[in-house]
Design a protein around this motif. Structure first.
Motif, PDB file in Angstrom:
ATOM      1  N   TYR A  36     -53.418 -73.632 -12.220  1.00 59.25           N
ATOM      2  CA  TYR A  36     -53.242 -72.905 -10.795  1.00 59.25           C
ATOM      3  C   TYR A  36     -51.870 -73.330 -10.369  1.00 59.25           C
ATOM      4  CZ  TYR A  36     -58.533 -72.422 -10.409  1.00 59.25           C
ATOM      5  OH  TYR A  36     -59.668 -72.040 -10.628  1.00 59.25           O
ATOM      6  N   GLN A  38     -50.007 -73.596  -6.655  1.00 57.76           N
ATOM      7  CA  GLN A  38     -50.327 -73.810  -5.169  1.00 57.76           C
ATOM      8  C   GLN A  38     -48.746 -73.679  -4.391  1.00 57.76           C
ATOM      9  OE1 GLN A  38     -52.402 -77.353  -4.026  1.00 57.76           O
ATOM     10  NE2 GLN A  38     -53.309 -76.428  -2.191  1.00 57.76           N
ATOM     11  N   LYS A  42     -51.027 -73.420   1.244  1.00 62.25           N
ATOM     12  CA  LYS A  42     -51.973 -72.415   0.793  1.00 62.25           C
ATOM     13  C   LYS A  42     -52.980 -72.902  -0.214  1.00 62.25           C
ATOM     14  CE  LYS A  42     -48.579 -68.395   1.722  1.00 62.25           C
ATOM     15  NZ  LYS A  42     -48.304 -67.057   0.907  1.00 62.25           N
ATOM     16  N   GLY A  43     -53.959 -72.135  -0.670  1.00 59.93           N
ATOM     17  CA  GLY A  43     -54.676 -72.463  -1.526  1.00 59.93           C
ATOM     18  C   GLY A  43     -54.558 -72.407  -2.937  1.00 59.93           C
ATOM     19  N   PRO A  44     -55.019 -72.750  -4.002  1.00 60.84           N
ATOM     20  CA  PRO A  44     -54.652 -72.848  -5.231  1.00 60.84           C
ATOM     21  C   PRO A  44     -54.860 -71.383  -5.942  1.00 60.84           C
ATOM     22  CG  PRO A  44     -55.740 -74.758  -5.098  1.00 60.84           C
ATOM     23  CD  PRO A  44     -55.969 -74.088  -3.790  1.00 60.84           C
ATOM     24  N   PHE A  46     -55.311 -68.973  -9.073  1.00 66.66           N
ATOM     25  CA  PHE A  46     -55.783 -69.054 -10.318  1.00 66.66           C
ATOM     26  C   PHE A  46     -54.495 -68.285 -11.299  1.00 66.66           C
ATOM     27  CE2 PHE A  46     -57.931 -69.164 -14.085  1.00 66.66           C
ATOM     28  CZ  PHE A  46     -58.017 -67.920 -14.695  1.00 66.66           C
ATOM     29  N   LEU A  87     -50.977 -77.104 -10.811  1.00 65.88           N
ATOM     30  CA  LEU A  87     -52.003 -77.742 -11.059  1.00 65.88           C
ATOM     31  C   LEU A  87     -53.134 -77.352 -12.297  1.00 65.88           C
ATOM     32  CD1 LEU A  87     -53.670 -77.410  -7.469  1.00 65.88           C
ATOM     33  CD2 LEU A  87     -52.005 -79.252  -8.239  1.00 65.88           C
TER      34      LEU A  87
ATOM     35  N   ARG B   9     -58.316 -72.540  10.723  1.00 65.88           N
ATOM     36  CA  ARG B   9     -57.404 -73.079   9.636  1.00 65.88           C
ATOM     37  C   ARG B   9     -56.870 -74.649   9.995  1.00 65.88           C
ATOM     38  NH1 ARG B   9     -54.432 -69.925   6.702  1.00 65.88           N
ATOM     39  NH2 ARG B   9     -54.017 -71.985   5.777  1.00 65.88           N
ATOM     40  N   LEU B  43     -57.709 -82.538  -6.079  1.00 69.80           N
ATOM     41  CA  LEU B  43     -58.699 -81.893  -5.530  1.00 69.80           C
ATOM     42  C   LEU B  43     -60.076 -82.444  -5.917  1.00 69.80           C
ATOM     43  CD1 LEU B  43     -57.396 -78.149  -5.913  1.00 69.80           C
ATOM     44  CD2 LEU B  43     -58.477 -78.984  -3.905  1.00 69.80           C
ATOM     45  N   PHE B  90     -60.892 -77.084   0.970  1.00 70.35           N
ATOM     46  CA  PHE B  90     -60.581 -75.799   0.359  1.00 70.35           C
ATOM     47  C   PHE B  90     -62.159 -75.441  -0.081  1.00 70.35           C
ATOM     48  CE2 PHE B  90     -56.202 -74.978   0.115  1.00 70.35           C
ATOM     49  CZ  PHE B  90     -55.636 -76.139   0.054  1.00 70.35           C
ATOM     50  N   GLN B 101     -62.226 -70.425 -10.858  1.00 66.24           N
ATOM     51  CA  GLN B 101     -62.798 -70.587  -9.404  1.00 66.24           C
ATOM     52  C   GLN B 101     -61.399 -69.640  -8.577  1.00 66.24           C
ATOM     53  OE1 GLN B 101     -63.940 -74.247  -8.105  1.00 66.24           O
ATOM     54  NE2 GLN B 101     -65.581 -74.544 -10.070  1.00 66.24           N
ATOM     55  N   TYR B 102     -61.840 -69.243  -7.277  1.00 66.49           N
ATOM     56  CA  TYR B 102     -60.808 -68.483  -6.612  1.00 66.49           C
ATOM     57  C   TYR B 102     -60.919 -69.390  -5.144  1.00 66.49           C
ATOM     58  CZ  TYR B 102     -60.381 -65.390 -10.267  1.00 66.49           C
ATOM     59  OH  TYR B 102     -60.334 -64.772 -11.704  1.00 66.49           O
ATOM     60  N   PHE B 103     -59.710 -69.798  -4.657  1.00 66.37           N
ATOM     61  CA  PHE B 103     -59.868 -70.390  -3.702  1.00 66.37           C
ATOM     62  C   PHE B 103     -59.518 -69.734  -2.134  1.00 66.37           C
ATOM     63  CE2 PHE B 103     -60.106 -74.836  -4.999  1.00 66.37           C
ATOM     64  CZ  PHE B 103     -60.246 -74.571  -6.319  1.00 66.37           C
ATOM     65  N   GLY B 104     -59.996 -70.390  -1.109  1.00 65.82           N
ATOM     66  CA  GLY B 104     -59.510 -69.807   0.099  1.00 65.82           C
ATOM     67  C   GLY B 104     -58.155 -70.485   0.646  1.00 65.82           C
ATOM     68  N   PRO B 105     -57.780 -70.334   1.793  1.00 59.57           N
ATOM     69  CA  PRO B 105     -56.471 -70.546   2.216  1.00 59.57           C
ATOM     70  C   PRO B 105     -56.395 -72.045   2.755  1.00 59.57           C
ATOM     71  CG  PRO B 105     -57.365 -69.257   3.964  1.00 59.57           C
ATOM     72  CD  PRO B 105     -58.259 -69.259   2.715  1.00 59.57           C
ATOM     73  N   GLY B 106     -57.641 -72.764   2.983  1.00 55.05           N
ATOM     74  CA  GLY B 106     -57.779 -73.990   3.302  1.00 55.05           C
ATOM     75  C   GLY B 106     -57.712 -74.132   4.700  1.00 55.05           C
TER      76      GLY B 106
END
Lengths: 114, 112
Positions: A36, A38, A42-44, A46, A87, B9, B43, B90, B101-106
């Motif tokens: 990933y 990052q 922001k979020g990771p 893919f 990551l 957020r 994480l 997250f 997996q696909y992540f949000g902005p946190g």
């Protein structure tokens, strides 16, 4: 216990200077290894999934490779926009939550200087 | 294409208060996850859900509660917040047939 170690912790490169990031892992049985990207705040995001030793995946200036004990993320002729934390995560066949727990390393913070 | 959204957020709360972090995804992914990210730990999985009304613990579940009444929503509740729960949270999701997996902005949560 699963363990994912990434090195180096931080890497500074001149624009165009190719290098590699390392991800060493210890698992009962590898279901998959994930890379990933990052960006700060922001979020990771893919990048790649690798499933078996010898597998390679490429995307623009990035190439990920996998052996039985480690993975490398090769960055060819990097640009400033490649600056981010990268990551690595593994998924273990043997862990009790099986397909549902990714074990993450702490990342490599890459800075590409113009 | 909104993907995964998280709200709020940023959140500052006091020790002992209840706080709920929201996660919403528009992909109809069956699996949803909550992670926390702390310096030096990477994480870590808190809870996950394989489908509506199906949830299970991850690596660090203590002090957290989740529910999933609808496929698209997966709220995370801290019933009595502690300072050790100060972190970035997250939400992530994936399909039932692939593992990435696909992540949000946190959500950055500070407990004072």
């Amino acid at each position: 216990e699963d363990q994912v170690t990434q090195s180096p912790e931080a890497l500074r490169l001149q624009e165009g200077e190719s290098s590699s990031l390392n991800c060493s892992y210890t698992v009962s049985g590898l279901r998959g290894l994930f890379w990933y990207r990052q960006d700060p705040g922001k979020g990771p995001e893919f990048l790649f999934t690798l499933y078996s030793a010898g597998e390679e995946k490429e995307k623009e200036r990035l190439k990920a490779t996998l052996t039985k004990k480690e993975s490398f993320l090769h960055i060819t002729a990097p640009k400033p926009e490649d600056s981010a934390t990268y990551l690595c995560a593994v998924q273990d066949w043997g862990y009790e939550t099986g397909a549902n727990n990714l074990f993450f390393g702490t990342g490599t913070r890459l800075t590409v200087i113009p | 294409d909104a993907g995964i959204t998280q709200s709020p957020r940023y959140k500052i709360t006091e020790t002992g208060r209840q706080v709920t972090l929201m996660c919403h995804q528009t992909w109809s992914h069956s699996y949803m996850f909550w992670y926390r990210q702390d310096l030096g730990h990477g994480l870590r999985l808190i809870y996950y859900s394989a489908a509506a009304d199906i949830t299970d613990k991850g690596e660090v579940p203590d002090g957290y509660v989740v529910s999933r009444s609808k496929t698209e929503n997966f709220p995370l509740t801290l019933e009595s917040a502690t300072r050790s729960q100060t972190s970035v949270y997250f939400c992530a999701s994936r399909t039932g047939s692939s593992y990435e997996q696909y992540f949000g902005p946190g959500t950055r949560l500070t407990v004072t």
